[in-house]
Design an enzyme around this catalytic site. Sequence first.
Site, short mmCIF file in Angstrom:
data_model
loop_
_atom_site.label_atom_id
_atom_site.label_comp_id
_atom_site.label_asym_id
_atom_site.label_seq_id
_atom_site.Cartn_x
_atom_site.Cartn_y
_atom_site.Cartn_z
N LYS A 19 -0.41 4.10 8.16
CA LYS A 19 -0.48 2.65 7.89
C LYS A 19 0.44 1.86 8.52
O LYS A 19 0.24 0.68 8.43
CB LYS A 19 -0.47 2.70 6.33
CG LYS A 19 -1.61 3.30 5.46
CD LYS A 19 -1.02 3.30 4.05
CE LYS A 19 -2.10 4.25 3.18
NZ LYS A 19 -3.49 3.77 2.93
N LYS A 52 -8.81 -7.39 -1.39
CA LYS A 52 -8.17 -7.94 -2.59
C LYS A 52 -7.47 -9.33 -2.03
O LYS A 52 -7.34 -10.19 -2.48
CB LYS A 52 -7.31 -7.39 -3.24
CG LYS A 52 -7.84 -5.97 -4.10
CD LYS A 52 -7.00 -4.96 -4.50
CE LYS A 52 -7.55 -3.74 -4.82
NZ LYS A 52 -6.91 -2.62 -5.22
N THR A 101 -8.79 -1.06 0.30
CA THR A 101 -9.35 -1.80 -0.80
C THR A 101 -8.45 -3.08 -1.04
O THR A 101 -8.84 -4.15 -1.11
CB THR A 101 -9.55 -1.44 -1.83
OG1 THR A 101 -8.42 -0.51 -2.44
CG2 THR A 101 -10.89 -0.35 -1.90
N LYS A 125 1.00 -1.16 0.16
CA LYS A 125 0.05 0.10 -0.23
C LYS A 125 0.89 1.10 -0.01
O LYS A 125 2.01 0.90 0.22
CB LYS A 125 -1.00 -0.04 1.37
CG LYS A 125 -0.25 -0.25 2.59
CD LYS A 125 -1.10 -0.28 3.49
CE LYS A 125 -2.05 -1.45 3.85
NZ LYS A 125 -3.18 -1.24 3.82
N ARG A 126 0.38 2.46 -0.14
CA ARG A 126 1.08 3.63 -0.11
C ARG A 126 1.69 3.85 1.24
O ARG A 126 1.43 3.14 2.20
CB ARG A 126 0.23 4.98 0.06
CG ARG A 126 -0.07 5.07 -1.57
CD ARG A 126 1.12 5.31 -2.55
NE ARG A 126 1.77 6.79 -2.45
CZ ARG A 126 1.47 7.64 -3.30
NH1 ARG A 126 0.94 7.56 -4.60
NH2 ARG A 126 2.21 8.79 -2.88
C1 F58 Z 1 -7.98 6.27 -0.17
N1 F58 Z 1 -7.81 7.64 -0.54
C2 F58 Z 1 -8.12 5.94 1.21
N2 F58 Z 1 -6.58 9.23 -1.73
O1 F58 Z 1 -6.95 6.25 2.07
C3 F58 Z 1 -8.58 4.42 1.73
O2 F58 Z 1 -8.89 4.12 2.89
C4 F58 Z 1 -9.68 4.07 0.65
O3 F58 Z 1 -10.00 2.68 0.85
C5 F58 Z 1 -9.62 4.54 -0.78
O4 F58 Z 1 -9.00 5.92 -0.84
C6 F58 Z 1 -10.83 4.38 -1.66
O5 F58 Z 1 -11.87 4.82 -1.07
C7 F58 Z 1 -6.77 7.89 -1.25
O6 F58 Z 1 -6.24 6.83 -1.97
C8 F58 Z 1 -5.78 9.49 -2.53
O7 F58 Z 1 -4.85 8.93 -3.20
C9 F58 Z 1 -5.83 11.00 -2.92
C10 F58 Z 1 -4.97 11.36 -4.10
C11 F58 Z 1 -5.16 13.00 -4.28
C12 F58 Z 1 -4.52 13.72 -3.14
C13 F58 Z 1 -5.32 13.32 -2.06
C14 F58 Z 1 -5.34 11.81 -1.81
#
Ligand code: F58
Length: 833
Positions: free
Chosen positions: A574, A680, A676, A568-569
Site C-alpha cells: 500500500k 468512501k 473501498t 488503511k492497513r
Molecule cells: C481486502 N482484503 C483487499 N483481507 O485487500 C481490498 O483490496 C478489498 O477492497 C477488500 O478486501 C474488500 O474486497 C482484506 O481486507 C483481510 O483483511 C483478510 C483478513 C483475514 C486474513 C487474510 C486477509
Amino acid sequence: MAKKSGKDSASTVAEPYENARTGTSVASLKQAILDNLYYVQGSLPEIASPNDWYMAVAYAVRDRMVAHFVRARSNLRDPKVKLASYLSAEFLMGPYLGNNLLNLGITDQMRAAVKELGLELDEVLAWEEEPGLGNGGLGRLAACYMDSLASLNVPAIGYGIRYEFGIFEQEIRDGWQVEKTDKWLRLGNPWEICRPELAYDVNFGGHTESFRDEKSRHRVRWVPQHVAKGIGYDTAVAAYRNDIVDLLRLWKSEAVESFDFQAFNVGDYYKAVNEKVISETVTKVLYPNDEPEIGKTLRLAQQYFFVSCSLQDMIHLHRLRGGSIETFHESFAVQLNDTHPSIAVAELMRLLVDEHLMDWDSAWKITQQTMAYTNHTLLPEALEKWPLPLFSSLLPRHTQIIYEINHRFLDEVRLRDPGDDERVARLSIIDESGDKYVRMAHLASVGSHRINGVAALHSDLLTKTVLKDLYDFYPDRFLNVTNGVTPRRWIALSNPGLASLLTKTIGDAWIKNLQYEIRRIEPLVDDPGFRTEWGKIKRSNKSRLASIIKERTGIAVDPNSLFDIQVKRIHEYKRQHLNVLHIITLYNRIKKAPGQDIVPRTFIFGGKAAPGYFMAKLIIKLINSVAEVVNKDSDVAGRLKVAFFPDFNVKNAHHVYPAADISEQISTAGKEASGTGNMKFSMNGALTIGTLDGANVEIREEVGPENFFLFGLTAEEVQDLKVKGYDPRSYYESNPLLREALDQISSGHFSHGDAELFKPLVDNLLDHDPFLLLADYQSYIDCQDRVSSAYRDQDHWVRMSILNVARMGKFSSDRSIREYCDNIWNIKPVKMK
Ligand code: F58
C-alpha cells in the site's frame, strides 16, 4: 428544493395511541430511556453512569426494531423466499446506535429526547464500544453488504464468529505501535440476542470409521477427539427506512458439557476444566493479520467451527420451511467471503452424504449450486493453504471428502486435456510440489458455481494470474462484482453537513438510491452559492478532525491547509512509505528555499499493522519520526504538518473521510484487489491521487480523468519491468532528490542520529523494492505538484470535488448487492419504487 421527510422531524407530543416501547415521538423515546435506565440498568438519572445512559438509549432503539426482527425470523420460515447467506470470518460492523437511529428515521427525535434528559446525543454515541470483529476491507465490506441487503429488502443472514476479543486497539508510544486487547464485551452488548436453544455440536480431530448400515449401505462415521458447541447470537441489521431487518448470526463456542464429571469426581480437576477451556478458546480472539496465518490450528478450527454451525443452521431452517434436503439450494445461496469459509464445500458434502444419506453426485450438484466464492487478493503469498498433516488431524473426514472431490475433478481435467500432467498438478486441490498443502482457493472454486473478483482489473488479473488454470477450465464461472460501500453510514451518518446539503438540493432519495440520484447534483457545479456551501462543509469537517487530532495526539493542524490523508492497513504494497518520501522531499525543498510559496499541507495517516509484521511496524515508526522532525522545525511551520491518527477503526473513520481534500490510493498497480476506502473518500468530496490499481481504475472512469490525479506504472508495466530485471538502485543513483531523502532516513536524520533504526527499510528498498516505490517515486512527486497547483484554484477544486461526489453512484454497495442477486444468487430484491 425538496423538503426533508416529516418522519425525522422532532415532535414533543406523544401520539395518544403510542406505545412506550415502540413509539417514536420524543415523549415516548424519553419515557423508554427512563424505563430502561430503571428496569434494565437498575439505575436512576441522578446516579447513572455514561454506560447506563448508553445502554438505556440503545435498548430503547432496539425495542423499536423488535417488530421488524420478529418479522425477519418468520421470513426465515417462508419456503417461497430464497435467502442469501453471507459467510464471513469477519464482520466489521462499526458502532450500531447512530446507524440504527438513521435507518429507523428517529435521529432527530432521539436527539431531542436525550436533550430533555440533559444529554447530548453525540456524547451518547461516543460511549459506544464498537465491535471490531474484522481486520479491514474484507470485514467492512461484509458490513456494508449487510446494510445493503437489508435496505434492498433481500432476506439474508450474515454468518460469522462472535470473537470475544476483536481487532486490537492501537496506541502509539514513542512512535511505535503498541497493541492493547479489545475488550469490547466488557460493558455488555445491547444489540445482540443470545439464542441458547440455537446450538450445534461441532467435531474436531479423532478418526473415521467405515461401516455398513442396516440397509447395507457403505457409510463413514467420524469419531471425534473433541466436540464443541456453537451458540448463536443474533443482531438485527436495520434496513434504511424499510420495516424489515436482516440477521447477523454470530457463533460463540462453548463446552458441550461444562465439566467432565467423571474426571472431576476422580480428582482430575485440571483434565475436567481443560475440555471446557479448549472449547471456549475457539472463538476467543480474532487473528489480527492481513495475510493468512499458515500453520495455526486454532485459525482452521475457527473457520470450520463457524462454517459447520452455519450450515447446520441453514439445514435446520430449510427443514423448518418444510423443504426436503434435495431442494436445499432453492432455500439458500451461500456466498463465501474469501477462502476463510471455503471448508463449507466439504462440510456441506459431509452433512449431505454422511448425515442426510444422500448419494455423492446429488450432493455435489446441490453443493455447487449453493456455493459461490469471492476472491479478495492477488498476492500469491496471501492465498490460503493448509499443511495437509495439520488439516487432516483436525478434520479427518473432510480430508477424505476433499480427496474424493479432487479425484473426480482431476479425472475431468485429464479427460479434457489428456497427457498434461503439469496442468493437473497445478489444478489439484492438494499441492504436492513439496510438503503437501490443501489449496483453499481451489477447493472454493471447484465447489462453487460462480467465482468473482472485487474490481474489474482484479477480476481480469485473477483469470490471468493466480486463478488462471481454474479460469481456463471453468471460464463460465468467472465474473466481476466491483465492491461498493453503503452511502447510509459513509455519507448520511458520518457527513451530516454534506448529507443535509444534498437532501436540501435534490431530496433524500440519494440515500436509498445513490446510483441514479446522486448525479442530480452535477448541474449545481455551476451554481456559485452551492459551491460556497460545499466549501464551507468541507472546511467545517476539517476543523472537526483537527480538534480530534489535537485531542488524541497533541498535534495542532491547520484546517486551512490541504488535508492529504492515507488511512488503511499498513502494508508494504500500500506504500505508506512512498507518501513519506514525498513528505521528506517537500521538507527538503522548503529547507533549501525557506521563502518559497508552497501550498500548506497536513499529512494524516492512520492504520494498524499486523503485530508480527516487522516492516509495517517500522513504517509506522518512520511516519512518526518524520512527523517529529517536521512538526517542530520552524522553517516549515505553517506549511507542513504530519500526524498519525491512532487506532483507526470504523468510529474514527467517520471523522476522517469527510475531512479529506486528497485521498492517497497509491498501491503498486496490480496489488490492491479493489480498495473501498478509495470509494468512501471520493464519495465525501476528496480527490484521489492514485495508481491504476483496484477500483481506482473504475473511480477514475466514472469521475473523469480530469478530476483524478493519476501517476505511476500500470500493472502491465510493473510486470514488464520485473521480467526485464528491476534495479531499484539505478533510480536512487540517478535521482538526487530521491537519494537525498533515502540518505536522510538511513543516516539517522529522523531518528536522533540512529543510523540503524531504519536500515532494514532503506536496504530493502535499495536491494529489492518488491513494490516498486523507487520506480514510481518521480511520477508521484510530479503528480503531487499538480495536486498543489490545482489546490491553489479553490473554486476549480470545489468543482472537481462536487463532480467526484456526483459521479460516485456506481460505488454504492446497493449496486454491488443487486449484481450479486442477479448474476450469482438468483434472488430478486424488491423493486425500487
Ligand atoms: C481486502 N482484503 C483487499 N483481507 O485487500 C481490498 O483490496 C478489498 O477492497 C477488500 O478486501 C474488500 O474486497 C482484506 O481486507 C483481510 O483483511 C483478510 C483478513 C483475514 C486474513 C487474510 C486477509
